[in-house]
Design an enzyme around this catalytic site. Sequence first.
Site, PDB file in Angstrom:
ATOM      1  CG  HIS A   1      -2.068   0.952   1.081  1.00 32.82           C
ATOM      2  ND1 HIS A   1      -1.969   2.287   1.366  1.00 32.82           N
ATOM      3  CD2 HIS A   1      -3.329   0.740   0.623  1.00 32.82           C
ATOM      4  CE1 HIS A   1      -3.124   2.860   1.102  1.00 32.82           C
ATOM      5  NE2 HIS A   1      -3.966   1.954   0.640  1.00 32.82           N
TER       6      HIS A   1
ATOM      7  CG  ASP B   1      -9.489  -4.716  -2.172  1.00 30.93           C
ATOM      8  OD1 ASP B   1     -10.564  -4.946  -1.598  1.00 30.93           O
ATOM      9  OD2 ASP B   1      -9.261  -3.676  -2.802  1.00 30.93           O
TER      10      ASP B   1
HETATM   11  N1  ACO Z   1       4.054  -7.732  -4.679  1.00 31.59           N
HETATM   12  C1  ACO Z   1       5.392  -7.749  -4.869  1.00 31.59           C
HETATM   13  N2  ACO Z   1       6.171  -6.656  -4.784  1.00 31.59           N
HETATM   14  C2  ACO Z   1       5.571  -5.492  -4.507  1.00 31.59           C
HETATM   15  C3  ACO Z   1       4.174  -5.402  -4.283  1.00 31.59           C
HETATM   16  C4  ACO Z   1       3.408  -6.579  -4.373  1.00 31.59           C
HETATM   17  N3  ACO Z   1       2.095  -6.563  -4.174  1.00 31.59           N
HETATM   18  N4  ACO Z   1       3.849  -4.116  -4.015  1.00 31.59           N
HETATM   19  C5  ACO Z   1       5.002  -3.433  -4.072  1.00 31.59           C
HETATM   20  N5  ACO Z   1       6.041  -4.259  -4.365  1.00 31.59           N
HETATM   21  C6  ACO Z   1       7.460  -3.904  -4.441  1.00 31.59           C
HETATM   22  C7  ACO Z   1       7.782  -3.195  -5.749  1.00 31.59           C
HETATM   23  O1  ACO Z   1       8.194  -4.102  -6.759  1.00 31.59           O
HETATM   24  C8  ACO Z   1       8.919  -2.292  -5.320  1.00 31.59           C
HETATM   25  O2  ACO Z   1      10.069  -3.063  -5.187  1.00 31.59           O
HETATM   26  P1  ACO Z   1      11.525  -2.462  -5.603  1.00 31.59           P
HETATM   27  O3  ACO Z   1      11.776  -1.373  -4.601  1.00 31.59           O
HETATM   28  O4  ACO Z   1      12.440  -3.604  -5.531  1.00 31.59           O
HETATM   29  O5  ACO Z   1      11.355  -1.902  -6.997  1.00 31.59           O
HETATM   30  C9  ACO Z   1       8.514  -1.860  -3.916  1.00 31.59           C
HETATM   31  O6  ACO Z   1       7.715  -2.946  -3.416  1.00 31.59           O
HETATM   32  C10 ACO Z   1       7.701  -0.559  -3.870  1.00 31.59           C
HETATM   33  O7  ACO Z   1       6.558  -0.725  -4.704  1.00 31.59           O
HETATM   34  P2  ACO Z   1       5.862   0.450  -5.506  1.00 31.59           P
HETATM   35  O8  ACO Z   1       5.113  -0.135  -6.660  1.00 31.59           O
HETATM   36  O9  ACO Z   1       6.870   1.516  -5.805  1.00 31.59           O
HETATM   37  O10 ACO Z   1       4.853   1.006  -4.389  1.00 31.59           O
HETATM   38  P3  ACO Z   1       3.614   1.949  -4.650  1.00 31.59           P
HETATM   39  O11 ACO Z   1       3.370   2.665  -3.393  1.00 31.59           O
HETATM   40  O12 ACO Z   1       3.821   2.778  -5.884  1.00 31.59           O
HETATM   41  O13 ACO Z   1       2.422   0.931  -4.992  1.00 31.59           O
HETATM   42  C11 ACO Z   1       0.602  -0.546  -4.728  1.00 31.59           C
HETATM   43  C12 ACO Z   1       1.445   0.570  -4.091  1.00 31.59           C
HETATM   44  C13 ACO Z   1       0.125  -0.098  -6.133  1.00 31.59           C
HETATM   45  C14 ACO Z   1      -0.620  -0.809  -3.881  1.00 31.59           C
HETATM   46  C15 ACO Z   1       1.486  -1.815  -4.854  1.00 31.59           C
HETATM   47  O14 ACO Z   1       1.882  -2.240  -3.567  1.00 31.59           O
HETATM   48  C16 ACO Z   1       0.762  -2.953  -5.583  1.00 31.59           C
HETATM   49  O15 ACO Z   1       0.810  -2.991  -6.818  1.00 31.59           O
HETATM   50  N6  ACO Z   1       0.101  -3.877  -4.839  1.00 31.59           N
HETATM   51  C17 ACO Z   1      -0.626  -4.954  -5.465  1.00 31.59           C
HETATM   52  C18 ACO Z   1      -1.981  -4.458  -5.965  1.00 31.59           C
HETATM   53  C19 ACO Z   1      -2.936  -4.166  -4.838  1.00 31.59           C
HETATM   54  O16 ACO Z   1      -3.138  -4.991  -3.949  1.00 31.59           O
HETATM   55  N7  ACO Z   1      -3.587  -2.999  -4.911  1.00 31.59           N
HETATM   56  C20 ACO Z   1      -4.604  -2.599  -3.926  1.00 31.59           C
HETATM   57  C21 ACO Z   1      -4.107  -1.475  -3.054  1.00 31.59           C
HETATM   58  S1  ACO Z   1      -5.297  -1.064  -1.844  1.00 31.59           S
HETATM   59  C22 ACO Z   1      -6.492  -0.275  -2.709  1.00 31.59           C
HETATM   60  O17 ACO Z   1      -6.272   0.505  -3.570  1.00 31.59           O
HETATM   61  C23 ACO Z   1      -7.830  -0.572  -2.392  1.00 31.59           C
END
Ligand code: ACO
Length: 431
Positions: free
Chosen positions: A308, A366
């Site tokens: 998140h 979620d």
């Molecule tokens: N699985 C694996 N790795 C992840 C995940 C994940 N779910 N989420 C983040 N990471 C990793 C990224 O690859 C990144 O790694 P790195 O530093 O080696 O490049 C690091 O964690 C940071 O991730 P970002 O994408 O930069 O974080 P951001 O804050 O932009 O994204 C998000 C947040 C979109 C929620 C992300 O965690 C994600 O895609 N999660 C999965 C989808 C999800 O569950 N979305 C629902 C969110 S809650 C809602 O909106 C209701």
Amino acid sequence: MTSKKFQLTNPANGRSTELAAHQGSVGPDALDISALLKDQGVFTYDPGFMATAATASAITYIDGDAGVLLYRGYPIEQLAQHSNFLEVSYLLQKGELPSSKALALFTTSISRHTMLNEWIMRLYRGFHHDAHPMAMVATIVASLAAFYHDSTDIYDDRHRVIFSHRMIAKLPTIAAAAYKHALGQPHMYPRNDLDYTGNLLQMLFAVPCESYAVDPLHAKALDLLFILHADHEQNASTSTVRLAGSTGCNPYTAMSAGVSALWGPAHGGANEAVVDMLEKIGDVSRVPEFLARVKDSKGGVRLMGFGHRVYKNFDPRATIIREMCHKVLGRLGQSDNPLFELALKLEEVALKDDYFISRKLYPNVDFYSGIIYRAVGIPRSMFTVMFAIARTAGWVAHWQEMIADPEMRIARPRQLYTGPTRRDYVPVSKR
Ligand code: ACO
């Protein structure tokens, strides 16, 4: 908002600008950089709004490190335990919990706006039977702009209230009609003798040829999920509603923009993606193999329902929903639900793994919500629609707050231009 002052000096010319740091009631201060362009000729650069407060708001507060979520100051845990979705909707809009009389008036008003204009019902006929319900919901919400002309003067308080009540009241009817369309079943009209989620369930699952009894456990489970999803400060879909609404556009079209933004798998679409993911993994024995693919930087696979932007410790909503899964599945006689067992195992293994620990990735709202939706009979394609119904409460609260804000102006971000510099047109014969 009280202010502290920060001094920023441009090393190129030694010119200084004083930046006010606005203090909220709680949470980090926000540097007011609106004079930077005029004073220093520079923009700020923050793709994805990692450190940018796009607005001041008094609706919802999140402390991502402590796992705190407050609606108008009230902890989400207390609201989940004692309140209901309509009371929470009132709270989000008005800022205070209602008296019993105010709540009764609000509930009556919502129930009086549940029907859709019959001409809108005909619009569904234009959709193919396999249209995704979110596509239908976004379209129908936008189309309300073509019907309800008596509530679109955004500067009239009364219009804003009618619009907001209509949105909260009609979303379940719009959602259920999308589902019935896909099934090829007759639409069910709303029943105002039922409560908010009971009515939604009957519109989804009743048929005209049989009587239908709402299962109170199902209605209660949905109501709780709706409370947890009702608002989340400046998330992507709410920010979309604010940005679209800041142009002064018809508010129904601003809401439709919010529905579209919510649909993405990085946002509300994650609930559907989580169940897809769990089904693909299939068995707890395949958890290590799946997590290895997630951790492989070249794999492009994410653990859906994890991570998140704001929560870097735990998402309090996920904790409540996990508990609720135990209760709901237990009472439905599905304690050994294989998807839930798989999700628990994934969480257990991931939370011990350095990849997730170092990136502060925890289950979000979620990760478990789809399991409850499934247990109460909601089909997967409708999961994000359920989220949209709940988040409508937040969207209308934020839209109202924005329109009433004397500081409101069109939201118009700037950019760091990286394209070609000026060049002359070359006629096609010479290219
Ligand atoms: N699985 C694996 N790795 C992840 C995940 C994940 N779910 N989420 C983040 N990471 C990793 C990224 O690859 C990144 O790694 P790195 O530093 O080696 O490049 C690091 O964690 C940071 O991730 P970002 O994408 O930069 O974080 P951001 O804050 O932009 O994204 C998000 C947040 C979109 C929620 C992300 O965690 C994600 O895609 N999660 C999965 C989808 C999800 O569950 N979305 C629902 C969110 S809650 C809602 O909106 C209701």
